[in-house]
Design a protein around this motif. Structure first.
Motif, PDB file in Angstrom:
ATOM      1  N   LEU A 205       0.701  -1.194  -0.059  1.00  0.00           N
ATOM      2  CA  LEU A 205      -0.005   0.012   0.219  1.00  0.00           C
ATOM      3  C   LEU A 205       1.183   1.227  -0.203  1.00  0.00           C
ATOM      4  O   LEU A 205       0.142   2.386  -0.661  1.00  0.00           O
ATOM      5  N   LYS A 206       2.414   1.102   0.759  1.00  0.00           N
ATOM      6  CA  LYS A 206       2.802   2.149   0.611  1.00  0.00           C
ATOM      7  C   LYS A 206       4.857   2.000   0.662  1.00  0.00           C
ATOM      8  O   LYS A 206       4.965   1.142   1.593  1.00  0.00           O
ATOM      9  N   THR A 207       5.531   2.168  -0.107  1.00  0.00           N
ATOM     10  CA  THR A 207       6.774   1.579  -0.483  1.00  0.00           C
ATOM     11  C   THR A 207       7.117   2.606   1.308  1.00  0.00           C
ATOM     12  O   THR A 207       7.329   3.814   0.822  1.00  0.00           O
ATOM     13  N   HIS A 208       8.051   1.796   2.242  1.00  0.00           N
ATOM     14  CA  HIS A 208       8.255   2.662   3.460  1.00  0.00           C
ATOM     15  C   HIS A 208       9.668   1.866   3.668  1.00  0.00           C
ATOM     16  O   HIS A 208       9.070   0.476   3.946  1.00  0.00           O
ATOM     17  N   ARG A 209      10.375   1.889   4.540  1.00  0.00           N
ATOM     18  CA  ARG A 209      11.026   0.938   5.053  1.00  0.00           C
ATOM     19  C   ARG A 209      10.707  -0.024   5.898  1.00  0.00           C
ATOM     20  O   ARG A 209      11.090  -0.828   6.928  1.00  0.00           O
ATOM     21  N   LEU A 236       1.169   5.635   5.440  1.00  0.00           N
ATOM     22  CA  LEU A 236       0.414   5.426   5.276  1.00  0.00           C
ATOM     23  C   LEU A 236       0.081   5.749   3.789  1.00  0.00           C
ATOM     24  O   LEU A 236       0.521   6.924   3.427  1.00  0.00           O
ATOM     25  N   ARG A 237      -0.551   5.144   2.898  1.00  0.00           N
ATOM     26  CA  ARG A 237      -0.970   5.893   1.379  1.00  0.00           C
ATOM     27  C   ARG A 237      -1.092   7.441   1.923  1.00  0.00           C
ATOM     28  O   ARG A 237      -1.005   7.715   0.711  1.00  0.00           O
ATOM     29  N   GLU A 238      -2.075   7.364   2.587  1.00  0.00           N
ATOM     30  CA  GLU A 238      -3.003   8.350   2.228  1.00  0.00           C
ATOM     31  C   GLU A 238      -3.353   8.523   4.151  1.00  0.00           C
ATOM     32  O   GLU A 238      -3.388   7.806   5.115  1.00  0.00           O
ATOM     33  N   LEU A 244      -5.199   4.553   7.557  1.00  0.00           N
ATOM     34  CA  LEU A 244      -5.326   3.413   8.689  1.00  0.00           C
ATOM     35  C   LEU A 244      -6.439   2.180   8.103  1.00  0.00           C
ATOM     36  O   LEU A 244      -6.057   1.170   8.522  1.00  0.00           O
ATOM     37  N   VAL A 245      -7.735   2.804   8.126  1.00  0.00           N
ATOM     38  CA  VAL A 245      -8.653   1.044   7.461  1.00  0.00           C
ATOM     39  C   VAL A 245      -7.562  -0.173   6.701  1.00  0.00           C
ATOM     40  O   VAL A 245      -8.407  -0.754   7.079  1.00  0.00           O
ATOM     41  N   GLU A 246      -7.826   0.891   5.268  1.00  0.00           N
ATOM     42  CA  GLU A 246      -6.869   0.949   4.166  1.00  0.00           C
ATOM     43  C   GLU A 246      -5.836  -0.873   4.785  1.00  0.00           C
ATOM     44  O   GLU A 246      -6.016  -1.602   4.295  1.00  0.00           O
ATOM     45  N   ASN A 247      -4.935  -0.540   5.463  1.00  0.00           N
ATOM     46  CA  ASN A 247      -4.314  -2.028   5.884  1.00  0.00           C
ATOM     47  C   ASN A 247      -4.418  -2.311   6.762  1.00  0.00           C
ATOM     48  O   ASN A 247      -4.408  -3.809   6.560  1.00  0.00           O
ATOM     49  N   LEU A 248      -5.600  -1.720   7.799  1.00  0.00           N
ATOM     50  CA  LEU A 248      -6.010  -3.438   8.636  1.00  0.00           C
ATOM     51  C   LEU A 248      -7.200  -4.301   7.874  1.00  0.00           C
ATOM     52  O   LEU A 248      -6.872  -5.371   7.800  1.00  0.00           O
TER      53      LEU A 248
END
Length: 310
Positions: A205-209, A236-238, A244-248
């Motif tokens: 969803l979001k490229t991050h280390r 977070l992508r947004e 947050l909900v998107e990741n859940l």
């Protein structure tokens, strides 16, 4: 309503002058009293400084941050703070399964990064000090494992393997937040107990280390562990409640709702997602995980706690 938060920085924020007892900033004991709550209370024995490492972290995180050195004395001070709260009758520090039913806010002491340990046998001391969750790394590689910020992801060292084995035998949860991918995969291959990622999100969803790719998520799931979706806006992508909900939902719908929880990182973040500015906003998540509220809010985390305790 029962609620487990897999990561909050109560002691560190107290040292920074934030009122974590009666305050309204992100989280506090006052706000947590609105729930039947259990918090993984971070021990962050790091002393801030500015150098080239802090410049690198700032570029990676997208906001000004510091590099740190590590202090056993600071670790003792933070543990003393949590025990002070307990003597005041404000919390119960988890020592045994019986403590999980205490009628006050419960704190499970959680060391963020094993850098402060001189060798793996120091974990016996942690056990005596009631530390029940051990993060192998923070943002630096150490003698036990490589971090997500590593330029050479070497995974677990031989001493790190011994640390994981001892944690399993002593009833201390292994926490892979901030760990490098090889560390995640190595730990998942040797642990005899479920592991956690106390605060992290999804790489797809979001490229991050700090985020986990699908292979890492699968590795945690294989241990029957749990991932605490976090409010760190740069992951977070947004940068909103919906982000947050998107990741859940990604973890729940792709891998099973029994493997996802919350690890807000409240009191350890400078900025919160829009619509999720304090711990009371956990209530606003419920409509987005309808049918899985109890799993996400407490059952999944409690399953892992119970599986690790001895």
């Amino acid at each position: 309503m029962k609620f487990v938060d897999l990561h909050e920085d109560l002691a560190y924020s107290n040292q920074m002058g934030i009122d974590v007892i009666e305050g309204d900033h992100q989280s506090s004991l006052k706000l947590l009293r609105n729930f039947d709550s259990l918090v993984f209370a971070s021990l962050f024995p790091h002393v801030n400084t500015r150098d080239e490492r802090s410049d690198l972290l700032t570029s990676m995180y997208g906001y000004t941050t510091h590099s740190t050195t590590f202090s056993w004395e600071l670790l003792m001070d933070q543990i003393k703070f949590y025990l002070y709260l307990e003597r005041k009758g404000l919390v119960k520090v988890i020592r045994s399964r019986e403590d999980l039913s205490a009628p006050v806010t419960k704190l499970l002491l959680s060391l963020e990064g094993a850098d402060v340990l001189r060798d793996y046998t120091d974990i016996y001391i942690l056990r005596e000090l009631h530390v029940r969750n051990l993060g192998l790394t923070w943002n630096y590689d150490n003698k036990f494992a490589s971090s997500c910020m590593s330029r050479k992801d070497y995974g677990l060292t031989s001493e790190g393997e011994e640390l994981v084995k001892l944690a399993n035998s002593l009833g201390i949860i292994v926490d892979l937040a901030h760990a490098g991918k090889r560390t995640v995969m190595d730990v998942a291959s040797i642990t005899r107990k479920p592991v956690i990622v106390s605060h992290g999100n999804v790489m797809k969803l979001k490229t991050h280390r700090r985020n986990l790719d699908d292979e890492e998520i699968e590795a945690v799931v294989r241990t029957k562990g749990v991932i605490g979706v976090t409010a760190i806006v740069s992951t977070l992508r947004e940068p909103t409640l919906q982000g947050l909900v998107e990741n859940l939902r990604y973890i729940g719908e792709s891998y099973g709702w029994e493997y996802v929880s919350l690890g807000t990182d409240f009191l350890g973040i400078e900025k919160t997602p829009e619509g999720f500015d304090n711990v009371l906003k956990v209530n606003d998540l419920l409509k987005y995980v309808e049918g899985h509220e109890e799993e996400v809010l407490w059952k999944n985390a409690m399953r892992v706690i119970m599986a690790n305790m001895v």
